[in-house]
Every structure is written in structure tokens, then in C-alpha cells.
Design a protein around this motif. Sequence first.
Motif, PDB file in Angstrom:
ATOM      1  N   ASP A   2     -86.934  53.024 -45.205  1.00  0.00           N
ATOM      2  CA  ASP A   2     -86.129  53.208 -46.412  1.00  0.00           C
ATOM      3  C   ASP A   2     -86.365  52.064 -47.393  1.00  0.00           C
ATOM      4  O   ASP A   2     -86.483  52.276 -48.595  1.00  0.00           O
ATOM      5  N   HIS A   3     -86.445  50.830 -46.884  1.00  0.00           N
ATOM      6  CA  HIS A   3     -86.725  49.678 -47.749  1.00  0.00           C
ATOM      7  C   HIS A   3     -88.128  49.784 -48.332  1.00  0.00           C
ATOM      8  O   HIS A   3     -88.340  49.535 -49.514  1.00  0.00           O
ATOM      9  N   THR A  11     -84.645  52.408 -41.030  1.00  0.00           N
ATOM     10  CA  THR A  11     -84.141  51.427 -41.994  1.00  0.00           C
ATOM     11  C   THR A  11     -85.289  50.743 -42.721  1.00  0.00           C
ATOM     12  O   THR A  11     -85.279  50.601 -43.944  1.00  0.00           O
ATOM     13  N   GLN A  45     -84.115  53.873 -35.120  1.00  0.00           N
ATOM     14  CA  GLN A  45     -83.174  53.432 -36.146  1.00  0.00           C
ATOM     15  C   GLN A  45     -83.759  52.279 -36.966  1.00  0.00           C
ATOM     16  O   GLN A  45     -83.647  52.259 -38.185  1.00  0.00           O
ATOM     17  N   HIS A  46     -84.390  51.325 -36.289  1.00  0.00           N
ATOM     18  CA  HIS A  46     -85.008  50.199 -37.000  1.00  0.00           C
ATOM     19  C   HIS A  46     -86.132  50.698 -37.907  1.00  0.00           C
ATOM     20  O   HIS A  46     -86.271  50.251 -39.040  1.00  0.00           O
TER      21      HIS A  46
END
Length: 139
Positions: free
Chosen positions: A44-45, A41, A37-38
Motif C-alpha cells: 500500500d505504501h 501494508t 499482512q506486512h
Amino acid sequence: MQLNEVAPERSGSGDGDMVVHDNVLGALGNAAYTLRQHFSTASDHARQNTFDASIQLFNDGLDMGSGNPMPADVGDGATISDHAAMAVQACTYKGEESQYILEIDWVDTPKNTAERREALEKLLRAHLPVIMEAEGCRP
């Protein structure tokens, strides 16, 4: 040698099956999920920043061998060069805001450069919405 049976146990060696308790296995699974999950994220950034940098470099004349990049009016922004083209379009993918990038590289036909650039622009214009829809990326 037979492959359809378990090898006989050795006696007295102390070797046995590895034992993993449910709580340890569960903790390991949770840690792996959290890490994924990290990473998702963070990527995505990074995706947006990487995209912005690549468009800026391409528009500023970073050639990479494609020749004479020029902006084009396709999607939210596009660049067409003598041998390549790239277009971007904002979209919604799986319920989240995203951007779709269509890139075409190392095109050598037609031989006439002006005709090739025109063909690349037509290709971007015609295929960007079709490919986005097929990939599930809605404008």
C-alpha cells in the motif's frame, strides 16, 4: 493399475505418513498470515509512491512511444498523448482511501492525431466514473 484404491503398505520399510502437530501447523499459519499482512501494508505504501513517480515521469515527457504527453482536466489528474491516456481519481475502496487509475494504451484510431487525442479524453471522462463504480471505488 487401479486408481480407486490405496496402494498396499510396504512392511519393514519405515516409510509412513508425515505427522504434523496442530501447534506447529497453527504457528506456520500464523506466520504466513503475519507475512501477508506486512506485505499488504508495504505494498500500500509502495503503490502511492509508484503512482506518483509514474505520473511525474509521464507529465515530464517520458514518452514510452505514446507521443507528446500533455496534462488533461479529467479526474484528479490525467495525461493524454498521441496514442495513450491515463487518469487518476481518489476514492474509497473497501473502507480505505485509495486511488483509481484508468490507463488506455496503443490507440491508433482515428488516424488524425488531434481527433484521436480528443476521443481519448472523451473516453477517460465518460468511463472513469462508470468503471470506478463497477469496481467498488467510491469518490
